[in-house]
Every structure is written in structure tokens, then in C-alpha cells.
Design a protein around this motif. Structure first.
Motif: not given
Length: 573
Positions: A28, A32, A36, A45, A50, A53-54, A63, A76
Motif C-alpha cells: 500500500y 498509494s 492520492r 498524505f 490513508m 482506504r484500508q 495504515a 510516505n
């Protein structure tokens, strides 16, 4: 065809709704960037975005991919290079999602199907370029046999089928194509081939910076081919410039979002070249590369043949391979989390396939063919069998031990397998009680008090107070240890925070921590009895220690009256 069939089975699971999670965890982090920038138009981010979505597609996947530390904003921790390889399929999937009325969030069915097909495409391209590469060194028969061995006789098979969300599949293909174009440039002096090589090498570095080690191969080969000439220097400068150019997006992201041009590492692990884990990396039952992919035990024979036929190529590949293995084994998480064997070795299999092809091509006698053929067939059979074992959960992807390996060897029914011999589950605080039920357990479980502070501790207002520091290797028999920390304390202000922190640290960073709130939300004015319980992490270095302190964030008057550490350890020897 093997990977095509498994891919279409996975696509069937996606379209039927059985497997909605496109990617999670490390995968991920790499992916990502695309959802994004498509959704928000930026790469700033935030944790809420984050995690959303998970939560929607990947049940219970945390995340954890963002870190701030001393930076301007959350960054990230995974490099964006893999998103470049995923971009074409993502763009097509996005169009399909809009036409089909699916959510345009990067995770709905069209994106997931596109992700699977993109992985299949890269598998095909990787094998295609590996075949073209091996043709420079071996016959068609030896090339085909080597292709079969590399894809079905090593952990490549597991990575391609089950961990295609990680960069290893893509680096396999990129490195195969890059080395092919390099060899074509050397043999034909075609400028276009060198530019292709340089761009592919730059992309590989953007995916994983440790791929810079690969640069040793073109340096040595071109030095031999071109000599110490201006042409050699010019090509090295072009190569360095292209690598830098390919990484400009990553540098701009770090600067614009994090505030720094170069952010070397935001993981809780480091590459520690002075303390590698070479033996464990290569041979351990937990993740030994040569234990789980014994096919590569014949590499010394291939190198010997290569040395006689092409010494420049020999020194280039041997030097690169030795440095690469050393650097990969020096990563503090040398077992690389969940995988079958050493997943980072898949990245360089196109390079290691060359000495394998030399071996296959050199088999001339009937005796040699039968002997080598028998060994290689056993390696292929073992790999396919164990890949199925790990898929079924019989082999564990992270907690393997010698005892468990031989317990399950040759077994395929999960119902007949117990997991008492695995390394402890560090997320399970009940493992001592569960293992104690087993009267036939060949290990000992011992408990003792390793630290006892008898004096009262009153931390300063708005400050920290150290309670001590203990060496992990000297204090505990093993890192398979559960700690129980009983506390007696009082607070005079339940509206402010005071935290007990216990941190496992090396000279490089803090890689694990546990804490307990002593004030905020607690009943004030009375003695409070509580216990902090946690498992030790995998201890990284002999000098690592646990530092214990109270962090008084506000001005709460807190008094710690009793504090000790009880350790329950699993002794395997």
C-alpha cells in the motif's frame, strides 16, 4: 501459462467480491501515490485518508506508511518508483471505472483487475527479457531450462503468485531488461541500447535505492570494454545523470512535503554494515535464502565455469552479488517480514541466472546430466511443494524454526500440524500459558524478576525522569520474552498526561516502544495498581538496550511507588 492461470483465478476472486483488498502494508505504501494524486491532485498524505482506504477494502490492515519525525509534514516512507511502473495500468483502470460507474478510489474492481493484469504483464516481460539475456551466454536448450528453474524452482514462484504487490516482481523484470540492453550495447555499440539501460537502471534505483549496487556491473563491464577513455567517462556521467533525472520526482516530493531534499530512511530499521546477519540471511531456518531456494547452491560451479570463459563478467557478477547479499543481510529486519525465503533476492535472479545457464550449458557427459538433473528436479519439486505449504499456512512466513521445519516436512494437511515450535507470536500476550499446557514441549519456560526499583520516583513537572537502562542481551536469556511490569502509582491531576515509556534502542534508532498512561483519565488521590505487558521485539544488536523513563508532558504531580520488571522467557536450547 502457469502464472496466467493463477492470475485469472485471482481476477475471478476479485470480480466475485471474495478478495476486495488490492494491497495493504508495504504494498500500500508503494501504491498509494497513485490514488492520492488522482483523487486529491497532490501528495500531501494524511493518516485519515490513508486509513480510510484500508478500512473499506482491507479488513484490519493498519495504515502505518506515514512518518513525520522532525520533518515539515507526514511523508510516505516508501519510495514512489514502483508507482511509475503501475501508472499505465492505473490510468486505464481509472477510465474503466468511470465508464462502468465504479468508485474512482483506486481500489474498486477495475483497479484491482488492472493491478493483476499489470503484474502478469511484468511477469511475461521479465521472462521474455531474461530469455533474450541468456541467449548471449547459452544455447536455447540451456536458456529454457534455466528459465524454468528460476521461475518454478526458486521463491520467484511464490513472489510472482502471492506477493506481486511488492517491488520484487517489477525489479526482476527491470533488471532483466536493463542487463539485456547493457549487454546489447557492449556487443553492438548501439547508443539506443545504452539509453534504455540507463533509464531502466534509474527506475530501479527510484524503486529501491539499494539497487545502486547494480551500478557496479556496468562500471566493470564498460571499463573493460572501453578502457580508461573519455568515452568510458562520458558514459558513466550519462548513467549518473539519467539516474538523478529519474529520481527528481522523489527528491521534489521530499523537499516540497517533508522539507528536506534527501530523506534517507524513515523506517524503524537501518542498514548496519558493521553488523550484518550473513549466516541467518543465507542459511537459517527462519529465512535462509539457500535453505528455501537450494537451487542456487550450484552457483559456485557456474562462477567457476564463467571464470574460465569470461573473467570480466565473472568479476562483475561475483562482486555485485557479494556486495548485494552483504548489504541486504545488514538490514536490521534481515528476515524481511512475511515472505517465503529471502524475497529481496528475487530482484537479482536475472543476474544470477547467468551462472546457472553456464552450468546447464556445460553439462556434456551423461553422468553429469543425470546428477545435475536429479538435483535440479528435486529443487524444483521441493520449491513447488513448500510454496504450497506456505500458502496453506503449514510453513510460516515469518516465525519459522528448525523444529517446526522438520515437523512439517513432507506434510500437506493443515489439520495435522501444530504450531508450538514456531517463534513466539509477538502480538500474543498469552503464549506462556498456552505453551505451558503442552507436557511434551521440548523447551523450557522460565520466569524471573530482572529489574526492581524500590525507591519512589517523582518526575519533574513538564520534564522527563529516567528510571534506568538495561542491556537487552545481558539481561534476557532470549528475545522470546514476555515482560510484565507491575506498577503502583498516584496522580494528583487526571486531566494531564504523564507516560511511562519503555523503549528498545540501538545506537542507530529506537525500533520498539511500549507505554502506559499514569495520569490522564486515572483516578486521582488514590494508589493505582496496574500492569504493563508486552513481548520483547527481535533484538537487533548485542549492545541494544531498553531505556525506561517517565515523560511528564504537563504539570501533573505523579508519584511512582513500586516498579519492577518480570520476564517470562522461552528457552529453546
Amino acid at each position: 501459462m502457469v502464472f496466467a492461470f493463477t492470475t485469472f483465478d485471482k481476477i475471478s476472486d476479485v470480480t466475485s467480491g471474495q478478495k476486495p483488498c488490492l494491497c495493504a502494508y508495504d504494498g500500500y505504501g508503494y501504491y498509494s501515490y497513485l490514488p492520492r494524486i488522482y483523487e486529491k491532485g497532490d501528495l500531501k498524505f494524511d493518516q485519515e485518508w490513508m486509513q480510510r482506504r484500508q478500512d473499506q477494502y482491507c479488513f484490519r490492515a493498519h495504515a502505518y506508511q506515514l512518518e513525520k519525525r522532525n520533518l515539515k509534514a507526514d511523508v510516505n516512507i516508501y519510495h514512489m518508483g514502483l508507482s511509475f511502473a503501475l501508472l499505465p495500468s492505473y490510468a486505464i483502470s481509472d477510465i474503466a471505472a468511470r465508464i462502468g460507474g465504479y468508485p474512482t478510489d483506486g481500489f474498486s474492481t477495475p483497479y484491482h483487475v488492472g493491478y493483476q493484469l499489470n503484474a502478469l504483464l511484468f511477469i511475461f516481460l521479465g521472462l521474455l527479457y531474461l530469455r533474450k539475456l541468456l541467449h548471449f551466454f547459452a544455447s536455447e536448450t540451456a536458456t529454457i531450462i534455466t528459465l524454468i528453474l528460476v521461475t518454478l524452482g526458486a521463491n520467484t514462484y511464490f513472489i510472482f503468485n502471492y506477493q506481486y504487490d511488492l517491488p520484487h516482481l517489477y525489479l526482476f523484470t527491470i533488471n532483466a531488461a536493463a542487463l539485456y540492453h547493457l549487454m546489447r550495447f557492449i556487443k553492438e555499440d548501439r547508443a539506443r541500447s545504452f539509453w534504455f539501460f540507463a533509464i531502466l537502471f534509474g527506475l530501479a534505483v527510484c524503486i529501491r535505492p539499494t539497487q545502486l549496487v547494480f551500478g557496479l556491473i556496468p562500471f566493470l563491464l564498460l571499463l573493460k570494454e572501453l578502457g580508461k577513455t573519455r568515452k568510458f567517462v562520458r558514459h558513466m556521467l550519462i548513467l549518473g545523470g539519467v539516474v538523478l533525472l529519474c529520481n527528481i520526482p522523489q527528491l521534489l516530493y521530499w523537499k516540497l512535503v517533508g522539507g528536506e531534499w534527501v530523506i534517507l530512511n524513515l523506517h524503524t530499521e537501518d542498514i548496519v554494515l558493521g553488523d550484518p546477519n550473513l549466516y541467518d540471511f543465507l542459511f537459517s531456518y527462519r529465512k535462509g535464502w539457500l535453505l528455501y531456494s537450494p537451487l542456487f547452491l550450484i552457483l559456485p560451479v557456474g562462477f567457476w565455469i564463467m571464470y574460465k570463459k569470461n573473467r570480466t563478467l565473472f568479476w562483475a557478477i561475483v562482486s555485485f552479488g557479494a556486495i548485494y547479499i552483504y548489504v541486504m543481510s545488514a538490514w536490521e529486519c534481515w528476515w524481511y517480514a512475511h515472505s517465503f525465503g529471502q524475497r529481496v533476492m528475487v530482484d537479482i535472479y536475472p543476474i544470477l541466472a547467468i551462472p546457472l545457464a553456464f552450468v546447464i550449458d556445460a553439462l556434456r557427459t551423461r553422468t553429469g546430466q543425470i546428477g545435475a538433473g536429479t538435483f535440479l528436479a528435486l529443487c524444483l519439486t521441493l520449491n513447488l511443494y513448500q510454496s504450497e505449504q506456505i500458502r496453506l499456512g503449514i510453513l510460516h512466513s515469518e516465525r519459522m524454526t528448525k523444529e517446526h521445519y522438520w515437523l512439517v516436512f513432507g506434510k500437506m494437511d493443515p489439520k495435522d500440524i501444530h504450531h508450538r515450535y514456531l517463534l513466539i507470536d509477538r502480538g500474543d500476550l498469552d503464549w506462556p500459558r498456552q505453551l505451558a499446557k503442552d507436557k511434551d514441549l521440548p523447551f523450557k519456560i522460565i520466569s524471573r524478576t530482572v529489574y526492581n526499583r524500590r525507591t519512589k520516583a517523582i518526575p519533574p513537572l513538564n520534564g522527563d525522569m529516567s528510571l534506568g537502562k538495561i542491556n537487552l542481551y545481558k539481561t534476557f536469556e532470549t528475545d522470546e520474552t514476555l515482560l510484565e511490569v507491575p506498577l503502583v502509582f498516584t496522580t494528583a491531576d487526571s486531566a494531564q498526561s504523564t507516560v511511562l515509556r519503555m523503549e528498545c534502542v540501538s545506537r542507530y534508532n529506537c525500533y520498539s516502544w511500549n507505554s502506559m498512561e499514569l495520569s490522564l483519565g486515572r483516578r486521582q488521590g488514590i494508589e493505582i495498581y496496574d500492569t504493563l505487558r508486552f513481548n520483547l521485539p527481535d533484538v537487533r544488536h548485542e549492545a541494544d538496550s531498553m531505556q525506561i523513563y517517565i515523560q511528564n508532558i504537563g504539570s501533573a504531580a505523579v508519584e511512582l511507588k513500586e516498579f519492577k520488571i518480570n520476564a517470562t522467557s522461552l528457552i529453546r536450547k
